[in-house]
Structure formats: C-alpha cells, structure tokens
Design an enzyme around this catalytic site. Structure first.
Site, PDB file in Angstrom:
ATOM      1  N   CYS A  59      -4.036  11.266   1.577  1.00 56.28           N
ATOM      2  CA  CYS A  59      -3.541  10.402   1.048  1.00 56.28           C
ATOM      3  C   CYS A  59      -2.080  10.153   0.550  1.00 56.28           C
ATOM      4  O   CYS A  59      -1.057   9.911   1.313  1.00 56.28           O
ATOM      5  CB  CYS A  59      -4.201   8.755   0.253  1.00 56.28           C
ATOM      6  SG  CYS A  59      -5.715   8.842   0.776  1.00 56.28           S
ATOM      7  N   ARG A  69      -9.644  17.590   3.672  1.00 56.21           N
ATOM      8  CA  ARG A  69      -8.310  17.847   3.628  1.00 56.21           C
ATOM      9  C   ARG A  69      -7.314  17.365   3.153  1.00 56.21           C
ATOM     10  O   ARG A  69      -6.667  16.853   2.521  1.00 56.21           O
ATOM     11  CB  ARG A  69      -8.188  15.932   4.063  1.00 56.21           C
ATOM     12  CG  ARG A  69      -9.867  15.887   5.591  1.00 56.21           C
ATOM     13  CD  ARG A  69      -9.658  14.509   6.198  1.00 56.21           C
ATOM     14  NE  ARG A  69     -10.727  13.655   4.415  1.00 56.21           N
ATOM     15  CZ  ARG A  69     -10.623  12.215   4.431  1.00 56.21           C
ATOM     16  NH1 ARG A  69      -9.774  11.508   5.277  1.00 56.21           N
ATOM     17  NH2 ARG A  69     -10.883  12.205   3.341  1.00 56.21           N
ATOM     18  N   LYS A 100       0.995  -1.468  -0.036  1.00 57.13           N
ATOM     19  CA  LYS A 100       0.278   0.380   0.053  1.00 57.13           C
ATOM     20  C   LYS A 100       1.116   0.978   0.132  1.00 57.13           C
ATOM     21  O   LYS A 100       0.842   2.080  -0.783  1.00 57.13           O
ATOM     22  CB  LYS A 100      -1.219   0.066   1.103  1.00 57.13           C
ATOM     23  CG  LYS A 100      -2.150   1.111   1.491  1.00 57.13           C
ATOM     24  CD  LYS A 100      -2.503   1.815  -0.042  1.00 57.13           C
ATOM     25  CE  LYS A 100      -2.824   2.955   0.224  1.00 57.13           C
ATOM     26  NZ  LYS A 100      -4.554   3.108   0.776  1.00 57.13           N
TER      27      LYS A 100
END
Ligand code: UGA
Length: 446
Positions: free
Chosen positions: A262, A329, A206
């Site tokens: 992210c 965000r 990931k």
C-alpha cells in the site's frame, strides 16, 4: 438493513475477504465473487489464501450460517442490492495505478444485475476514477443499472478485522445523497465520524492519508540520520516529538522504512497524479528516496562490521513487510536479501508466520540459495551476523544470551530498533540499529 443482499468482487483478496466476512457476520446475505477459481474453491471449504488474524473464524462462521458464499460465476450476482468492488489496483512501472480490474468489475456488475444497484468502490483508485467510470457506464447505456459510490477502505494488514469494527472515520463520496445514506447505513458504528462528500474528495482522502503516514516514517528516518551523525537516540526523539498531540506518536518508528502493497504504491501513484495534473511533488519524491535509502543502509552497516560479505553466513529475522501477516507483496525484505545474496552471502531466514511451505516457488528463481530456520535461534546458529528486518513481537522476547550463544560472531544489525544498545553492549553483542547515534549514559539506561 440486514435483509439486503451484497456482492463483494475481489473476495479472494485481503480487503475483499475481510469485507465479505464482516458483512456476513452483520447479517447481510453476502456473495463473495472472485475470478481466481482456485481461491474460490478453497474459500468454499473455509480455507484462506493468506493469513490475517481472526479472519479464518469469521469466514468459517459465515459459511456455517449460510450468510456467506463464494462463487466464480458472475451470474450469481444478479439479485444483489449492493456491490463492493475490492479488486486490486496494481502499480504500473511508471507509478501509475492500473484500474482495469475495477473497471471490469464495475461493468460486469452493471451488466449482470436485474435491478438498479449501488456499486461501492473500496479499492484505492486515483482521483477522478469514480467520475470516469460513471461516464463509462453512461456511454455503455448502463447508468440506469448502477450508481457509483466511493467508500475507501482503511484496513491495515495484521489488524484488518479490528480496523473494520473500529474505523477512525467512514468516508463516502457520492453524487447521489440517497446512495451515500444507504452505504452509511450498512455499517457505521455510533460516534464514528462519517464524511459524506464528492467522489474526488473521497478518493483523495485515501491517498492523502496513506501518503501522510509514509511521510511521517520517512521524516523520522531522516532525523535518524542526523542522530547517527550528530548524536541522539531517535527512539527518545520520536517519543518527545510524538507526545505533541498535534503530531501524534504513531508512524514515528524509525527503521528500515515502509513497504508492503500500500504505502509505497500509493506514494508513487500520488506523485504520478500530481505529474499528470502538471504539478511537481518534491516532498513526496524525497520521502520515496529516503525510504529506498534505508534499505541500503542496513546492508552497508553489515559491510562496515564484516567487510566483504562474500562467503559470510547471515541470519535474517522477518520476511513479511510487517508483523502479523504472511504478505510478501512489495516487502522491503526481498530487495535486502537480494543484495546480500548478490554480494555472495549465505542467507538463512526465519519468519514467525511464513515458512518454506508457503514460499512462492517462483521466488526460487531470484533466491535459489535461501535456507529456512524454524526458530530465531536455529537461524542464528553458526552465523557471522544477524539482521532483523520485521518488528515481530516474538523477536522482542528473544533470549539474547541464548541468541548470542548461537551466533559464531555476536553482531546484530537491527532494522527495527527492537533492542537497547546498552543492554546489547552489556551482553557483549555488537549492536547496530537505526538512528541510535552516539549514546549518552542517560539514553543507555533507558
Ligand atoms: C496501510 C495503512 O496504514 C492503512 O490505513 C491502509 O488502509 C492500508 O495501507 C491500505 O491502503 O490498504 P498496511 O500497508 O497494511 O496499511 O500497513 P502499515 O501498518 O501502514 O505499515 C506499512 C509499513 O510501514 C510497514 O512496513 C511498517 O513496518 C512500516 N512502518 C510503520 C514503519 O516503518 N514505521 C512506523 O512507525 C510504522
């Protein structure tokens, strides 16, 4: 296996809600649990806390079929067979990833369930987390109640539903092959590669994937700098580079850089993971530096054309970190707007998804003077310059003649390279993109 009952913890967040709604639509009896009771109440009525294309319909049909429910009571999870942990893993000031919410969710499930369950960690967690949590369960005498599986999510905001149905791969990290088999059986479309591996490899896949995407963007932004100094059009360079199948064309769009909850967070976290392991990660640090620099370059471009920004009226198009979302965000847009405001500029913003109504009130502390427009043209009206920060498809379709007519000064600084410099020059608009360099005639014609 639709007769399984699944719990989704963190169901009020982006990943959790997509996971819960999609599992219910596959026929699983799905209980979405969240600590935020306001969100739970809204979700029980089918009201979503954020925008994600196609998600509202999926949630509403899940509620209607009674396969999907939302709760704030952890006891409701006692009969589940599987728990998906989708709680957030925020960044700490030193870049480390905070895994407390994941830890609390894992232990809460293990304490609540009546039979042994599989706990699937979807949240992005540093390498070693599943092993540590497994040890923690053991220390708390809960290892008979739960087996941990790492199954990272690869959903992009704005296309999360499509990404759920059409994954590029499914990664399952487990110490127990049977548990990995069950997780793979939940949803694995034919022809999609399933990688069954260790916890650590799954966790690292990931991070390594997200950070590789960040590296691609920073690399092309670095080359864009050279285009600006030595000539060349980064869009053409990207196209030529990306056509090599070993490289691929995605994530090679130069511009103001990556942001959102992210890529930057994961990049910082991976740097910390290297440091904690006693290693340096200069490649990753350079990518972070280049990304930060891109945000200052657009403002300095404005200054180059306008001089002092004090008293200047600037229209900003795009607030969310990418198109198709209302997510603020860690968006790059706010630091850019803060730079403008602190230089004394008056800023009017437009975003196709966000409006003044959904603007978080706490943001007024930082940006009390922000004005809102309901269209790009209204934003441009009487302004000294227009700044494009998000590559929304709506902006690509803007009527440039009309836009020019609205601006008091026809200057567009484009952080997303949405237009061609040649087209702008023909319209008499001063256009400054990223890496569009010294234009040759051939490039202007494109
Ligand atoms: C990212 C990954 O793409 C997903 O695979 C992953 O599952 C997700 O993080 C996650 O960890 O949950 P996301 O942050 O939603 O998804 O958005 P991206 O599409 O990756 O875009 C991130 C940023 O990069 C945006 O600001 C976008 O504008 C920028 N970007 C993207 C570029 O500047 N250039 C490009 O060529 C592509």
């Amino acid at each position: 296996m639709p007769n399984l009952t699944v719990g989704v913890l963190g169901a009020g967040g982006h990943i959790g809600l997509v996971q819960a709604a999609a599992l219910a639509s596959l026929g699983y009896s799905t209980i979405g649990y969240d600590l935020d009771l306001g969100r739970v109440r809204d979700l029980q009525k089918g009201k979503l806390p954020f925008y994600e294309p196609e998600l509202a319909g999926l949630v509403q049909s899940g509620l209607k079929s009674k396969l999907l429910e939302f709760t704030g009571r952890v006891n409701r999870l006692k009969g589940i067979d599987l728990a998906y942990i989708c709680t957030s893993t925020p960044s700490l000031p030193d870049g480390r990833t905070e895994i407390l919410q994941v830890e609390n969710a894992v232990t809460a499930v293990a304490r609540t369930v009546q039979k042994r369950v599989i706990i699937v960690i979807k949240s992005t967690v540093p390498v070693g987390t599943a092993r540590r949590l497994s040890l923690l369960l053991q220390q708390q005498g809960l290892s008979e109640k739960a087996v941990l599986v790492s199954n990272p999510e690869f959903l992009s905001e704005g296309s999360a539903i499509n990404d759920f149905w059409h994954p590029a791969r499914i990664v399952i990290g487990s110490a127990e092959p049977e548990a990995a088999e069950i997780v793979a059986g939940i949803y694995a479309p034919p022809h999609v590669p399933v990688i069954k591996t260790s916890w650590e490899s799954a966790e690292l896949i990931k991070y390594a994937a997200n950070v590789f995407l960040a590296l691609k963007i920073s690399y092309i932004n670095l080359v864009a700098q050279l285009c600006e100094k030595a000539g060349g059009d980064i869009r053409v360079v990207s196209e030529g580079v990306g056509l090599d199948p070993r490289i691929g064309s995605s994530f090679l769009e130069a511009g103001i850089g990556f942001s959102g909850p992210c890529l930057e967070k994961d990049l910082r976290s991976l740097i910390r993971q290297f440091n904690d392991a006693g290693e340096e990660a200069p490649l990753l640090e350079a990518a972070l530096y280049i990304n930060q620099r891109q945000r200052y370059l657009v403002v300095s471009r404005l200054k180059k054309s306008l001089g002092e920004l004090k008293g200047k009226k600037i229209a900003v198009l795009g607030l969310a970190f990418k198109p198709g979302t209302d997510d603020l965000r860690d968006t790059h847009t706010l630091p850019v707007i803060e730079q403008l405001v602190s230089a004394g500029a008056m800023v009017t913003v437009h975003d196709p998804v966000l409006s003044e109504i959904c603007w978080p009130r706490q943001m007024n502390v930082f940006l009390p003077e922000l004005r809102w427009a309901s269209s790009p043209y209204e934003a441009a009206e009487g302004k000294d310059a227009l700044l494009i920060l998000t590559a929304c498809p709506e902006y690509r379709r803007i009527n440039l003649v009309k836009l020019k007519g609205c601006l008091a000064n026809p200057l567009i600084v484009d952080g997303r390279n949405l237009f061609s410099p040649g087209e702008m020059a023909a319209l008499g608009i001063e256009y400054r993109g990223v890496g569009l360099g010294v234009e040759t005639e051939a490039e202007v014609e494109r």
